[in-house]
Design an enzyme around this catalytic site. Structure first.
Site, mmCIF file in Angstrom:
data_model
loop_
_atom_site.group_PDB
_atom_site.id
_atom_site.type_symbol
_atom_site.label_atom_id
_atom_site.label_comp_id
_atom_site.label_asym_id
_atom_site.label_seq_id
_atom_site.Cartn_x
_atom_site.Cartn_y
_atom_site.Cartn_z
ATOM 1 N N GLU A 57 35.009 44.385 46.501
ATOM 2 C CA GLU A 57 34.884 45.182 45.023
ATOM 3 C C GLU A 57 36.321 46.156 44.937
ATOM 4 O OE1 GLU A 57 31.062 46.179 44.761
ATOM 5 O OE2 GLU A 57 30.415 43.877 44.491
ATOM 6 N N HIS A 101 35.660 47.118 51.023
ATOM 7 C CA HIS A 101 34.756 46.313 50.022
ATOM 8 C C HIS A 101 35.443 45.481 49.226
ATOM 9 C CE1 HIS A 101 31.767 44.837 47.886
ATOM 10 N NE2 HIS A 101 30.561 45.165 48.764
ATOM 11 N N GLY A 150 26.051 39.375 45.833
ATOM 12 C CA GLY A 150 25.367 39.550 44.597
ATOM 13 C C GLY A 150 25.111 38.234 43.932
ATOM 14 N N ASN A 175 24.328 49.872 50.129
ATOM 15 C CA ASN A 175 25.468 50.171 49.554
ATOM 16 C C ASN A 175 24.890 50.319 48.126
ATOM 17 O OD1 ASN A 175 27.941 50.190 48.201
ATOM 18 N ND2 ASN A 175 28.670 48.230 48.568
ATOM 19 N N TRP A 176 24.905 51.468 47.666
ATOM 20 C CA TRP A 176 24.331 51.526 46.167
ATOM 21 C C TRP A 176 25.364 51.482 45.009
ATOM 22 C CZ3 TRP A 176 20.734 56.551 44.985
ATOM 23 C CH2 TRP A 176 19.391 56.085 46.034
ATOM 24 N N LYS A 177 26.683 51.179 45.463
ATOM 25 C CA LYS A 177 27.652 50.823 44.553
ATOM 26 C C LYS A 177 27.819 51.911 43.395
ATOM 27 C CE LYS A 177 27.412 46.134 45.798
ATOM 28 N NZ LYS A 177 27.951 44.667 45.411
ATOM 29 N N SER A 213 23.852 39.161 49.679
ATOM 30 C CA SER A 213 22.401 38.609 49.328
ATOM 31 C C SER A 213 21.532 38.774 50.329
ATOM 32 C CB SER A 213 22.488 37.383 48.794
ATOM 33 O OG SER A 213 23.493 37.163 47.736
ATOM 34 N N GLU A 222 31.160 40.058 54.985
ATOM 35 C CA GLU A 222 30.740 39.676 53.669
ATOM 36 C C GLU A 222 31.528 38.676 52.966
ATOM 37 O OE1 GLU A 222 28.281 43.350 52.363
ATOM 38 O OE2 GLU A 222 30.441 43.606 51.622
ATOM 39 N N GLY A 238 23.590 45.261 49.372
ATOM 40 C CA GLY A 238 23.656 45.759 47.969
ATOM 41 C C GLY A 238 22.348 46.074 47.162
ATOM 42 N N GLY A 239 22.306 45.094 46.438
ATOM 43 C CA GLY A 239 21.336 45.117 45.241
ATOM 44 C C GLY A 239 20.045 45.396 45.836
#
Ligand code: PEP
Length: 247
Positions: free
Chosen positions: A94, A92, A168, A8-10, A207, A162, A228-229
């Site tokens: 977010e 998600h 993150g 997930n590049w967001k 993470s 999640e 994610g990251g």
């Protein structure tokens, strides 16, 4: 079960970031797990073109529940399928926090995604406060029951557990906490979907990185990861996919 690793590049990635997708094609080779990259809307079309002929697939990070109409700034599931996207991430945390998405909206979007032929990755997870109060399983149970469409199968639905506090932050639940939650999710899926509930993949997200992926993938009912990251750099993401193939 064949594992799925989703990146997930967001809200990250410019045209130049396609280099990461190009590099990933070389690094992941003929993967024995499913790999999907979810860049921002602006890069989707190019990304679909770029992964042609490789084992990578492309997904989006959200869609609208309606097929078309007066929804300025939104993108429908049909539009995503039309350009060759295979997956869409829905609900998600977010989006739940920043865009007020609730379970009912996630359900509508999942129905639309399935109708368009997309595989939905429906995200669920508790906050730190909810876990501290001992309500984590109850919260996720409620989210699942309200957002998983009737008739979903392992071909149309993926669940991503999640924990909001693990996204993150570098924090990861204990193995016991993850196995307990994934077992509870599996049970709800079986209750809701019958035998199809067995084949729905349950990803862990929060993470995940190359250094912890292998241990996570060995846990019961962990059928892959939403990353994610660590998905932003091809070498790191490829190492996560490699861990899925060796564990
Ligand atoms: C995510 O946003 O879905 C996620 C899991 O992020 P990270 O891997 O950076 O914690």
């Amino acid at each position: 079960m064949r594992k799925l690793i989703a990146g997930n590049w967001k809200m990250n990635g410019l045209v130049s970031s396609q280099a990461e997708i190009e590099a990933l094609k070389g690094l992941t080779g003929s993967a024995t797990c499913d790999i999907v990259v979810c860049p921002p809307f602006t890069l989707l079309d190019r990304a679909v073109e770029r992964v042609k002929g490789s084992s990578l697939t492309i997904g989006a990070q959200d869609c609208h529940a309606q097929q078309s109409g007066a929804h300025t700034g939104d993108i429908s599931a049909e539009m995503l399928a039309d350009i060759g996207a295979h997956y869409v991430i829905l609900g998600h945390s977010e989006r739940r926090v920043a865009h007020g998405e609730d379970d009912a909206m996630v359900l509508e979007k999942a129905v639309a995604a399935h109708q368009a032929g997309l595989i939905s990755i429906v995200c669920v997870g508790e906050t730190r406060h909810e876990r501290d109060e001992g309500r984590a399983i109850k919260v996720v149970d409620k989210q699942l029951r309200a957002s998983v469409p009737e008739g979903a199968t392992g071909q149309t639905l993926v669940i991503a557990y999640e924990p909001v506090w693990a996204i993150g932050t570098g924090l990861v639940p204990t193995n016991e906490q993850i196995e307990e939650m994934h077992a509870a999710i599996r049970q709800v899926l079986q209750e809701r979907l019958g035998s199809d509930g067995h084949s729905v993949r349950i990803l862990y997200g929060g993470s995940v990185k190359a250094s912890n992926a292998e241990a996570l993938f060995r846990l019961r009912n962990v059928d892959g990861a939403l990353v994610g990251g660590a998905s932003l750099k091809a070498s790191e993401f490829a190492a996560v996919t490699l861990a899925a193939q060796t564990s």
